[in-house]
Scaffold this motif. Structure first.
Motif, PDB file in Angstrom:
ATOM      1  N   CYS A  54       1.106  -1.269  -0.833  1.00 14.51           N
ATOM      2  CA  CYS A  54       0.111   0.469   0.230  1.00 14.51           C
ATOM      3  C   CYS A  54       1.050   1.223   0.025  1.00 14.51           C
ATOM      4  O   CYS A  54       0.679   2.295  -0.721  1.00 14.51           O
ATOM      5  CB  CYS A  54      -1.123   0.160   0.901  1.00 14.51           C
ATOM      6  N   ASP A  55       1.989   1.306   0.204  1.00 17.60           N
ATOM      7  CA  ASP A  55       2.967   2.314   0.478  1.00 17.60           C
ATOM      8  C   ASP A  55       3.345   2.579  -1.414  1.00 17.60           C
ATOM      9  O   ASP A  55       3.335   3.745  -1.096  1.00 17.60           O
ATOM     10  CB  ASP A  55       4.481   1.872   0.950  1.00 17.60           C
ATOM     11  N   TYR A  57       1.215   1.730  -3.309  1.00 18.35           N
ATOM     12  CA  TYR A  57       0.219   2.777  -4.257  1.00 18.35           C
ATOM     13  C   TYR A  57      -0.415   3.575  -3.853  1.00 18.35           C
ATOM     14  O   TYR A  57       0.273   4.692  -4.787  1.00 18.35           O
ATOM     15  CB  TYR A  57      -1.344   1.704  -3.686  1.00 18.35           C
ATOM     16  N   ALA A  58       0.519   4.257  -2.502  1.00 16.16           N
ATOM     17  CA  ALA A  58      -0.082   5.892  -1.694  1.00 16.16           C
ATOM     18  C   ALA A  58       1.185   6.393  -2.603  1.00 16.16           C
ATOM     19  O   ALA A  58       1.048   8.060  -2.751  1.00 16.16           O
ATOM     20  CB  ALA A  58       0.284   5.417  -0.342  1.00 16.16           C
ATOM     21  N   THR A  85      -3.900   1.432   1.330  1.00 13.74           N
ATOM     22  CA  THR A  85      -3.724   3.207   0.662  1.00 13.74           C
ATOM     23  C   THR A  85      -4.361   4.289   1.923  1.00 13.74           C
ATOM     24  O   THR A  85      -3.234   4.974   1.548  1.00 13.74           O
ATOM     25  CB  THR A  85      -4.516   2.591  -0.848  1.00 13.74           C
ATOM     26  N   ALA A  88      -2.008   3.946   4.284  1.00 15.27           N
ATOM     27  CA  ALA A  88      -0.836   4.441   4.044  1.00 15.27           C
ATOM     28  C   ALA A  88      -0.732   5.589   3.547  1.00 15.27           C
ATOM     29  O   ALA A  88      -0.114   7.063   3.441  1.00 15.27           O
ATOM     30  CB  ALA A  88       0.268   3.891   2.563  1.00 15.27           C
ATOM     31  N   LEU A  89      -1.870   6.313   3.065  1.00 16.80           N
ATOM     32  CA  LEU A  89      -1.736   7.590   2.911  1.00 16.80           C
ATOM     33  C   LEU A  89      -2.081   8.951   4.047  1.00 16.80           C
ATOM     34  O   LEU A  89      -1.442   9.642   4.468  1.00 16.80           O
ATOM     35  CB  LEU A  89      -3.439   8.443   1.836  1.00 16.80           C
TER      36      LEU A  89
END
Ligand SMILES: O=P(O)(O)OC[C@H]1O[C@H](OP(=O)(O)OP(=O)(O)O)[C@H](O)[C@@H]1O
Ligand SMILES: O=C(O)c1cc(=O)[nH]c(=O)[nH]1
Length: 217
Positions: A54-55, A57-58, A85, A88-89
């Protein structure tokens, strides 16, 4: 809104191969195509792997500069991707609502097919792969029916395949729905990666044959 660099793509493919998320053999895709490789995002199945995924993706979302109000993860595998995500965001300082759907409507309790934040405004679709593009079309329909506007699609792997017509699935999404499609990696990165790994080069011929049959470029 440039797409991934080859280096990021290779790094991601290496990560997916190390975890066994990318596998080689014979697999039937949603579109009924017999593929010599498969990306099973369900195998990012522990906290550290999901967090790193997910990092990716972010970072992709942030680098794109796309404006959006809510993340949407299509069932099933898009669900942890949208949730992860969003986490992560948030770690990067962007607290973002997220939502997902059920494949079968729930007829008790809160009911319906949508779960999470209300789908409104500009919706960023977070999914694992695009092959023929069916899932993205389904997500676009769900978002529009909810009265919201799809903003873009982010996927981990673009399999670079043909869609329903002569164009690539990604081009169809971009042209039919006016949606940018961002990837972390694509088939070209996978082929380059395989070429450099002596223990994996035996899979190259089948992957190349598949690309000749179903590939878009
Ligand atoms: O571009 P397409 O041809 O639609 O193929 C890609 C889609 O297929 C899979 O979803 P699927 O609904 O099969 O599985 P899931 O329930 O495991 O997410 C995958 O997660 C993508 O969403
Ligand atoms: O086309 C599909 O159904 C598909 C391909 C792939 O690599 N991974 C996946 O989850 N689905």
């Amino acid at each position: 809104m440039a797409n991934n660099t080859s280096q990021e793509g290779q790094e991601f493919i290496a990560f997916a191969c190390e975890l066994g998320v990318l596998r080689f053999g014979e697999f039937k895709t949603k579109a009924g195509r017999l593929s010599p490789y498969f990306f099973n995002a369900g195998l990012f199945n522990h906290g550290a792997a999901l967090s790193r995924l997910c990092d990716f993706y972010a970072q992709r979302v942030m680098a794109s500069g796309i404006q959006f109000d809510v993340l949407f993860g299509p069932a099933y595998k898009g669900i942890p991707l949208a949730a992860g995500t969003a986490i992560a965001l948030a770690r990067l300082g962007y607290d973002t609502p997220y939502a997902y759907n059920r494949k079968e409507a729930k007829d008790h309790g809160e009911g319906g097919v949508l779960v999470g934040a209300p789908l409104s405004g500009r919706v960023l679709i977070i999914d694992d792969v695009i092959s023929a593009g069916t899932s993205v079309r389904e997500s676009v329909e769900i978002i529009r029916q909810a009265g919201a506007t799809p903003a873009a699609v982010v996927i981990a792997l673009d399999r670079q395949e043909r869609g329903e017509g002569g164009l690539s699935a990604v081009q169809e999404v971009e042209q039919t729905h006016g949606l940018p499609v961002l990837n972390i990696a694509r088939l070209t990165d996978l082929i380059n990666y395989l070429s450099g790994q002596p223990e994996l080069t035996r899979y190259l011929a089948a992957v190349r044959d598949y690309r000749l049959r179903y590939g878009s470029e």
